[in-house]
Design a protein around this motif. Structure first.
Motif, PDB file in Angstrom:
ATOM      1  N   THR A 167      38.894  29.084  37.107  1.00  0.00           N
ATOM      2  CA  THR A 167      38.942  30.433  36.449  1.00  0.00           C
ATOM      3  C   THR A 167      39.807  32.146  37.390  1.00  0.00           C
ATOM      4  O   THR A 167      40.424  32.827  37.527  1.00  0.00           O
ATOM      5  N   TRP A 182      41.912  31.085  39.610  1.00  0.00           N
ATOM      6  CA  TRP A 182      43.859  30.007  40.134  1.00  0.00           C
ATOM      7  C   TRP A 182      44.223  30.695  38.729  1.00  0.00           C
ATOM      8  O   TRP A 182      43.951  30.446  37.875  1.00  0.00           O
ATOM      9  N   ARG A 227      41.870  36.993  44.106  1.00  0.00           N
ATOM     10  CA  ARG A 227      41.037  36.932  42.922  1.00  0.00           C
ATOM     11  C   ARG A 227      39.097  37.267  42.857  1.00  0.00           C
ATOM     12  O   ARG A 227      38.816  38.286  42.802  1.00  0.00           O
ATOM     13  N   GLY A 241      38.549  40.227  44.688  1.00  0.00           N
ATOM     14  CA  GLY A 241      38.941  41.546  43.572  1.00  0.00           C
ATOM     15  C   GLY A 241      39.313  42.465  44.109  1.00  0.00           C
ATOM     16  O   GLY A 241      39.469  43.538  43.861  1.00  0.00           O
ATOM     17  N   LYS A 242      40.184  41.604  44.666  1.00  0.00           N
ATOM     18  CA  LYS A 242      41.926  41.738  44.602  1.00  0.00           C
ATOM     19  C   LYS A 242      43.202  42.132  44.582  1.00  0.00           C
ATOM     20  O   LYS A 242      42.800  40.758  43.778  1.00  0.00           O
ATOM     21  N   HIS A 243      43.794  42.183  45.372  1.00  0.00           N
ATOM     22  CA  HIS A 243      45.385  41.334  45.632  1.00  0.00           C
ATOM     23  C   HIS A 243      45.781  41.316  46.487  1.00  0.00           C
ATOM     24  O   HIS A 243      45.687  41.855  47.154  1.00  0.00           O
ATOM     25  N   TYR A 267      44.106  48.382  44.483  1.00  0.00           N
ATOM     26  CA  TYR A 267      44.101  49.091  43.740  1.00  0.00           C
ATOM     27  C   TYR A 267      43.561  50.044  42.634  1.00  0.00           C
ATOM     28  O   TYR A 267      43.445  50.823  41.860  1.00  0.00           O
ATOM     29  N   VAL A 311      39.547  26.855  29.331  1.00  0.00           N
ATOM     30  CA  VAL A 311      38.739  26.579  30.082  1.00  0.00           C
ATOM     31  C   VAL A 311      37.279  27.193  30.355  1.00  0.00           C
ATOM     32  O   VAL A 311      37.056  26.605  29.821  1.00  0.00           O
ATOM     33  N   THR A 312      37.336  28.550  29.943  1.00  0.00           N
ATOM     34  CA  THR A 312      35.905  29.398  29.351  1.00  0.00           C
ATOM     35  C   THR A 312      35.334  28.909  28.177  1.00  0.00           C
ATOM     36  O   THR A 312      34.369  29.070  28.375  1.00  0.00           O
ATOM     37  N   PRO A 372      50.783  46.611  38.952  1.00  0.00           N
ATOM     38  CA  PRO A 372      49.980  47.134  39.647  1.00  0.00           C
ATOM     39  C   PRO A 372      48.987  47.261  39.667  1.00  0.00           C
ATOM     40  O   PRO A 372      48.811  48.348  38.423  1.00  0.00           O
ATOM     41  N   GLY A 373      48.207  46.972  39.719  1.00  0.00           N
ATOM     42  CA  GLY A 373      46.420  47.137  39.341  1.00  0.00           C
ATOM     43  C   GLY A 373      46.039  46.301  37.973  1.00  0.00           C
ATOM     44  O   GLY A 373      44.859  46.568  37.833  1.00  0.00           O
ATOM     45  N   ARG A 409      44.459  43.713  35.855  1.00  0.00           N
ATOM     46  CA  ARG A 409      43.606  42.802  36.108  1.00  0.00           C
ATOM     47  C   ARG A 409      43.422  42.421  34.157  1.00  0.00           C
ATOM     48  O   ARG A 409      42.534  42.965  33.392  1.00  0.00           O
ATOM     49  N   GLU A 427      42.389  34.486  30.386  1.00  0.00           N
ATOM     50  CA  GLU A 427      42.515  33.990  30.554  1.00  0.00           C
ATOM     51  C   GLU A 427      43.905  33.349  29.683  1.00  0.00           C
ATOM     52  O   GLU A 427      44.947  32.720  29.522  1.00  0.00           O
ATOM     53  N   LYS A 475      46.623  33.964  34.100  1.00  0.00           N
ATOM     54  CA  LYS A 475      46.565  32.881  34.278  1.00  0.00           C
ATOM     55  C   LYS A 475      48.407  32.273  34.429  1.00  0.00           C
ATOM     56  O   LYS A 475      48.925  31.350  35.411  1.00  0.00           O
TER      57      LYS A 475
END
Lengths: 403, 403, 403, 403
Positions: A244, A246, A302, A305-307, A401, B88-89, B342-343, B345, B353, B357
């Motif tokens: 998860t 990747w 990831r 927790g960033k980019h 961000y 996957v999860t 940007p930003g 998540r 997923e 990904k």
């Protein structure tokens, strides 16, 4: 208007000096390598050192001497075929994957080829009139910059070959890694319109332009590069086996290639080592991590927790002077796909193939590395590789961000 | 606070109606297909119709019924393994490439599976209290939107299978292509800051946000889609064999795959035909070109002296209302790599997923196609495929940076 | 000489009866299978049941009806393309690897195809004069024998598909394995010249001749087939991981494919099971081992300190009547490469492609299996497969050269 | 019994002389090659010259010096890993496909390795007592025979590398092809029992035995090798494009590899040339054809209406003295698969891997070639290659079963 001999001489001498300096640096880099070392092609992405030395020579022959210098005689009728890399417009060429098969011409013959072209270049620059110098100057500029790009590849390619050799040979046993800076923290780029890309003053490759306006921020950029110590924490937290974290394509590569650590790392009796230009060395925890692919960099971000920053974020940050080790240690992956800037158009002719036709499936790296020759470290430089590549001196810094 | 029965009933019924409508559309699309048609997997990128029907059903079972509806009993203990796609999860799953091997469960059993889940869903929505409805509502929303995405794939996947069948079967012999508009010309987007991406009002996939400000223009955007007539001109000008028009990776694919025309085209006695949902038809010169890869779209743009637009240029143009056939004919390739905004998540858990990904190596397409279900045509929708893909209903429009 | 009606009728009726019997057996074998079951092609080596049913029909159409029966109209103009297997001389054909894509014609249409050809065959046999019957008789003979070969493949191919299905479907839930015999011991073939190969009395494929003299022995041949019990001993002794027991090519395959047991075996909670025509069953230790490749058979023989017999040793042993279960359980690998017998020459025309062009890279199996149709069990029959193949009903018996 | 010094000395000296002679021949063959020439590995089937020189040295170190000579110190701790070829029993080894990556050790270091082992061998043979000489003698015998096999490969491997080099380098510009004999006609081998295989007098590899009785004939064998002139007739008759002349697997290879002529042939301005050890030469029509695969040989035989002989037919014919050029020009393909002779069993230990584990998927060639070292031409020698291989000096002669 008549020629002004003194100006001409000055111009010609200056060009000759620049040319000479670059050519000598190539030879300096090849010097520690035996004829066998110069032949090996350890994977299709890499090229033999001998080929780099001949190809950069062919570049001057093909694009400068043959079209512009009267009476120049090519060194060998088959070398254009052997040493053209990918210029379709410049004629048929030897298959990239078979470069390592060309045992002959020998290293000695490549020495002679380089000497032949150097002599012709020196002579041309010593005798050209102002008009011809005007024509030659930009070709020398691109030719020397081109050769400098290959200088970096010479080191990365031979390191890759040595990394596959069970004897772990050292390119330079006395090699020391460059000093890096650890300051910690990050800084904010507030939203704003910035001009990015090269504005035409000084040399740049065509893909660095056109300069154009873009909106950047708000985003926080880390001052420092990610280190081996941080990377080990990622590894110890199961980074390489947690799907998860990747990108799907990345996890497939990591699984197939059985990646468990950055490239050139080797675990010996429970201790991590890494192949360097100085041979196999114990891992230096404070050094910036190196030889990681985009997929790994992205997974690490990831996990953090960033980019990764975009390439324009990187450029604006670098222009602000707040990045540690922006240059000279490792190229830094950005999350920007390698695409043309708005309005980019390749030049006509073979040199138009220099950059444009690679603008898909690759990602941009910014900065420069310990293998980058002098003068190639600039804020607009766009390096690019496929996301699974990791044999270059590649690392990362993070963006954030979250407010 | 007590339940308010009428509101609850209204809410539950509305959700049930939305659910029912989507589920019925899936069945409507599968109706012309025999059991054999529903099994075939014509390439690893495509999936069997039966699998689409079962997988979308599993999605509700896995993410809604099992975790949130007490007493729900899964239809079959092995279906979670068989019909999980890539989560996957959510546990182990059957290999994507082997979906076409699963002859059993039969179409009849998949019918029963759908009926079982539909009954459980109806019952759940008829009896859930307000709190539960609050929980279920977003899951129904994503589940129905998810199923609608598969509705489009059902048509593209069966068309691909039929295109490989020497008998050229028709999905619907009465099928007619949607009307397209030809107005000609282009229009200017002046430089300006725009907010792009989804602002949260109404449904959107997570990859459509966060909404963010970006600088767009100046650029001219074509009002019309590129047509078959224009594509033939490209072909007749040697478009498919002129290496300098192509990205290097693209030319390699075109050569290996022996591409000489868009996907599903066939030359019969010197006349071009194309496989459609209505079977093999003569080529309609005024129709927008379809089934072209990114590589082909990019080569065509270069041949035209123009570019593909970026996805933000497309979005701003679409918001301006000046695009003909932005929706409902063909998805339009942009030159934007599929990257996180940007930003961005991904959400936690298996549904995280859904989109995140895949954000590498693919390009964004905008608009929608003739196969897109109602409600999926919106200016922020980001479709994405690999640059060599062409079995979707894909076309292009051009952008021009020249002043 | 005039026709003699009664003889003609008898001859025609006998041929029709033979034809009918074989055709019905094909249908009997297909009967338990759904339309989806009949479409699946689980690997390039296997073919869809529907294809087997249509291809064997095409064989009669192509080689008998079209050339020899006036007024016969082929059922469908594209079926020759779709259902030719590998007869280059008979014209272009659909790619073998794509047979599973052909969802249409449907099972119903293949039913109709078979009925159309059967009707034409019946009519032809009912009305042909003696001369024509002379022509048709050998074509019916090869056509029915050909169809019987496909009858065996129908069972092995569907079993392979079912073995890949996580639901482990049963072809026939009531299926029971045939009884095998355990007598123990071996017997000596003393040196002697024997005639092997088919002598022309009764039907045989061309590769079974010419009959020729050969020197066989001295060698001892095991009376019994190797059992699952013996195979487990090999496994428990590390048979699958001991490189020195294997042919190098075989160990590479075993490693790549991660073989740890015969084909279709599954370990569930520490107990071995095997997929059979009756579904997943507990392993029967006394049953002959089945679904092993040549590589495995050879490794087992080496582990046993023995060898596989040659095909001529097998044939002489079988003629002596001392082999238990020579027929009807599993085909038995020999260590003979599949080569032409001395002086073998394929017949002219398309039917010459029947056997001859496969005579390299494969090994001979002798005997017959539980899936072999009646009449195909004879001492001269040469079955042949690649050494990595194991989806057929394949086992082994041992030979011993030690005195 | 006491040592008898003189006998010992004689025995030791004779062994040393034999050893020295073989070792010198290796060096003589490597002498024309530069360090780069000695590194190249032009395909996975070939090995670098430097590797051949080191591997054959390792063979003596591994199997003779280390186990039998007290006080021997291996030259380098990693060389066993680097220069073991395929002996699983002798420990882990470097991947075959990566031999060309090992630029270091250099040619100079390999020179030193050879000198180190040679000195140790000389010393051991000069000082060993009779008992030890008894132990060493068979190891020297197999070691020198092993090295001679690599001598042949050195020439075929470097020729393959040079054939891929656009400059067409010559191994020896003065090289001339050996004289061949043209007598014409064939002769009959009547049916009879013959003993074939090696009877144990003189050296032979284990795969040449056990000698055994076999029935051969009747068959006619051509006295001469097939020539380039005859091969051109096959080519001009469409031999390479007529599917029905080929084994199916062979035609697939020929199509994929785009074979249109034997290996190393090049058409220049309509004239056929061929790469030889003397560089690129015009095709000599009277020379035996060379560099053809089994697939091509088999197709040619079918086109001729004849067959390839079996290996036992070849051996009996060779023993009869009626074959022209049985030795010294080209190895001759037989149609015999490479299988163990009846009762063959590999010796215990690593040397048991020498031949036995290759006994599948390959075909036997008999005779010897222009590259075969002295002493390796004998009637029982079984050479073996895969049917697609053609980089060895391989040709054919024909057999005829027609009466």
């Amino acid at each position: 208007m008549k020629d002004q001999p003194e100006q001409r001489a000055t111009r010609g001498e200056r060009l000759a000096a620049a040319y000479r300096q670059v050519r000598q640096e190539t030879e300096r880099r090849a010097a520690p390598l035996s004829p066998e070392d110069q032949l090996v092609q350890s994977m299709p992405d890499a090229s033999p050192i001998k080929w780099h030395r001949a190809h950069t020579t062919w570049f001057f022959e093909q694009f400068l001497l043959v079209p512009h210098v009267k009476g120049y005689r090519p060194f060998h009728p088959d070398f254009a075929f052997l040493f053209n890399s990918y210029y379709v417009t410049a004629g048929p060429r030897h298959a990239r994957t078979h470069r390592g098969v060309v045992t002959r011409p020998s290293v000695d013959e490549v020495d002679a080829y380089r000497a032949h072209v150097d002599a012709a270049m020196e002579k041309a620059l010593a005798t050209a009139d102002t008009t011809l110098l005007e024509t030659l100057a930009p070709l020398i500029e691109i030719g020397t910059n081109h050769e400098q790009q290959h200088q970096e590849l010479m080191l990365t390619d031979i390191l890759h070959a040595f990394s596959l050799n069970p004897l772990c040979p050292a390119y330079d046993p006395a090699w020391q890694r460059p000093r890096s800076t650890r300051g910690g923290g990050d800084f904010m780029l507030a939203e704003g319109i910035h001009t990015v890309g090269h504005n035409g003053n000084g040399y740049a490759f065509d893909n660095e332009g056109p300069a154009h306006r873009t909106l950047v921020g708000p985003v926080r950029i880390a001052r420092d590069l990610v280190t081996n110590r941080e990377w080990l924490a990622f590894m110890q937290d199961g980074g390489y086996t947690t799907a998860t974290l990747w990108l799907m394509d990345g996890f497939a590569v990591a699984t197939n290639e059985e990646w468990q650590a950055p490239g050139h790392w080797r675990e010996i009796d429970g201790e991590w080592h890494t192949m360097t230009l100085g041979g196999l060395r114990s891992l230096d925890l404070d050094a910036p991590v190196c030889h990681i692919s985009y997929y790994e960099a992205d997974a690490f971000a990831r996990w953090s927790g960033k980019h990764l920053p975009t390439e324009t974020e990187w450029e604006v940050a670098a222009r602000s002077g707040q990045l540690n080790d922006a240059f000279g240690i490792v190229w830094q992956w950005t999350r920007s796909a390698y695409s043309p800037y708005p309005g980019y158009r390749a030049v006509e002719g073979a040199l138009g193939e220099y950059n444009g036709k690679f603008m898909v499936n690759q990602l941009v790296l910014r900065g420069s590395s310990l293998a980058t020759p002098e003068g190639h470290s600039r804020v607009t430089y766009r390096n690019f590789f496929y996301p699974h590549h990791r044999w270059q001196f590649m690392g990362l810094r993070l963006a954030d961000y979250r407010s």
